[in-house]
Design an enzyme around this catalytic site. Structure first.
Site, PDB file in Angstrom:
ATOM      1  N   ILE A  22       8.913  -1.991 -10.249  1.00 35.94           N
ATOM      2  CA  ILE A  22       7.697  -1.321  -9.785  1.00 35.94           C
ATOM      3  C   ILE A  22       6.524  -2.254 -10.041  1.00 35.94           C
ATOM      4  CG2 ILE A  22       6.116   0.604 -10.246  1.00 35.94           C
ATOM      5  CD1 ILE A  22       8.600   1.468  -8.678  1.00 35.94           C
ATOM      6  N   LYS A  23       5.815  -2.595  -8.978  1.00 35.13           N
ATOM      7  CA  LYS A  23       4.685  -3.525  -9.101  1.00 35.13           C
ATOM      8  C   LYS A  23       3.399  -2.763  -9.371  1.00 35.13           C
ATOM      9  CE  LYS A  23       4.036  -7.470  -6.596  1.00 35.13           C
ATOM     10  NZ  LYS A  23       3.935  -8.256  -5.364  1.00 35.13           N
ATOM     11  N   LEU A  24       2.686  -3.222 -10.376  1.00 37.58           N
ATOM     12  CA  LEU A  24       1.406  -2.619 -10.756  1.00 37.58           C
ATOM     13  C   LEU A  24       0.392  -3.730 -10.982  1.00 37.58           C
ATOM     14  CD1 LEU A  24       3.143  -0.437 -13.416  1.00 37.58           C
ATOM     15  CD2 LEU A  24       1.737   0.616 -11.640  1.00 37.58           C
TER      16      LEU A  24
END
EC number: 2.2.1.2
Length: 320
Positions: free
Chosen positions: A134-136
């Protein structure tokens, strides 16, 4: 001096090569281990002719989820990011990075909720968590979201990372992976100094990633360092030996077409340093404020990803 194998093949011997694209054909051609997407790359991919079926599927699915027009657009945008991810996972043996809406970059709980939604959509399609990142954005709030998600067994890729403070906070939060940007740092320094030519080993982006890599290894942090945002192959070659590098198809093509010898520049040292006390929020914000390049580039990156997210949603709205 030349080598019988391409620079891309040589690089793969010392660094995990990741494709920075949503284009299936490019990924199939270069056979990377993983792939990364972002709102800009998804917008580009959603415009490709061979993706129109997926776009239509995401819109049809969104209509079954809600009667609310605004919610349908949000659902369709989430679905297209996952559908493109699923196509990519048919080709790469490793992981896909899928990004949380950049508009949530300053909202920890909303970022966690969105991450849960994306993960559930992948899980429903039969994909386990160990194939997803998950990219944040590496804001304080994004880093805190990652800290909680990691504790739940959801691995994260912290992106839009331009400073040592961001890198340190990510490692202290137990993030699985960071994406320190190279080219965008160079862009800032070129504009700020008026200097146009930097030798690859003096490139400020290369210097930044090198120092982060060495610090992580010295401190014994397990967080993976994946250099990102490259402007030329010189930057990539200076980071040969980095844990991972995510590279655009155009630059992979250049590496594939050259047989010059690749020399490993980065090597993990033994962890010998004592870990420092974790950065507080106040220290993090102060150090960011002291770094105009990181402050400006983080803000600009969030704005630009938002612009492309809105464009993608506009495309989807027209189909709803």
């Amino acid at each position: 001096m030349t080598n019988s194998s391409s620079q891309l093949a040589q690089l793969k011997q010392m660094t995990t090569v990741v494709a920075d694209t949503g284009d299936i054909e490019a990924i199939a051609k270069f056979q990377p281990q993983d792939a990364t997407t972002n709102p800009s790359l998804l917008l580009k991919a959603a415009s490709l002719p061979n993706y129109q079926g997926l776009v239509k599927d995401s819109v049809a699915w969104a209509k079954t989820q809600s009667d609310n027009a605004e919610q349908q657009v949000i659902d369709a945008a989430d679905k297209i990011s996952v559908l493109i991810g699923l196509e990519i996972l048919k080709i790469v043996p490793g992981r896909i990075s899928t990004e949380v809406d950049a508009r949530l970059s300053f909202d920890t709980s909303a970022s966690i909720t969105k991450a849960h939604k994306l993960i559930a959509m992948y899980n429903e399609a039969g994909i386990s968590n160990d194939r997803i990142l998950i990219k944040l954005a590496s804001t304080w709030e994004g880093i805190k979201a990652a800290e909680q998600l990691e504790q739940e067994g959801i691995n994260c890729n912290l992106t839009l990372l331009f400073s040592f403070a961001q890198a340190r906070a990510c490692a202290e939060a137990g993030a699985y992976l960071i994406s320190p940007f190279v080219g965008r740092i160079l862009d800032w320094y070129k504009k700020d100094t008026g200097r146009n030519d930097y030798a690859s080993n003096e490139d400020p982006g290369v210097v930044s990633v090198t120092s982060i890599f060495n610090y992580y290894k010295l401190q014994g942090f397990n967080t993976v360092v994946m250099g990102a945002s490259f402007r030329n192959i010189g930057e990539i070659l200076e980071l040969a030996g980095c844990d991972r590098l995510t590279i655009s198809p155009q630059l992979m093509e250049e590496l594939a077409n050259s047989t010059d010898t690749v020399i490993q520049k980065l090597t993990a040292c033994e962890a010998t340093a004592e870990k420092e006390a974790a950065l507080s929020q106040a220290e993090f914000r102060w150090q960011m404020n002291e770094d105009p390049m990181a402050t400006e580039k983080l803000a600009e990156g969030i704005r630009n990803f938002t612009i492309d997210q809105v464009k993608l949603e506009k495309q989807l709205t027209d189909l709803l």
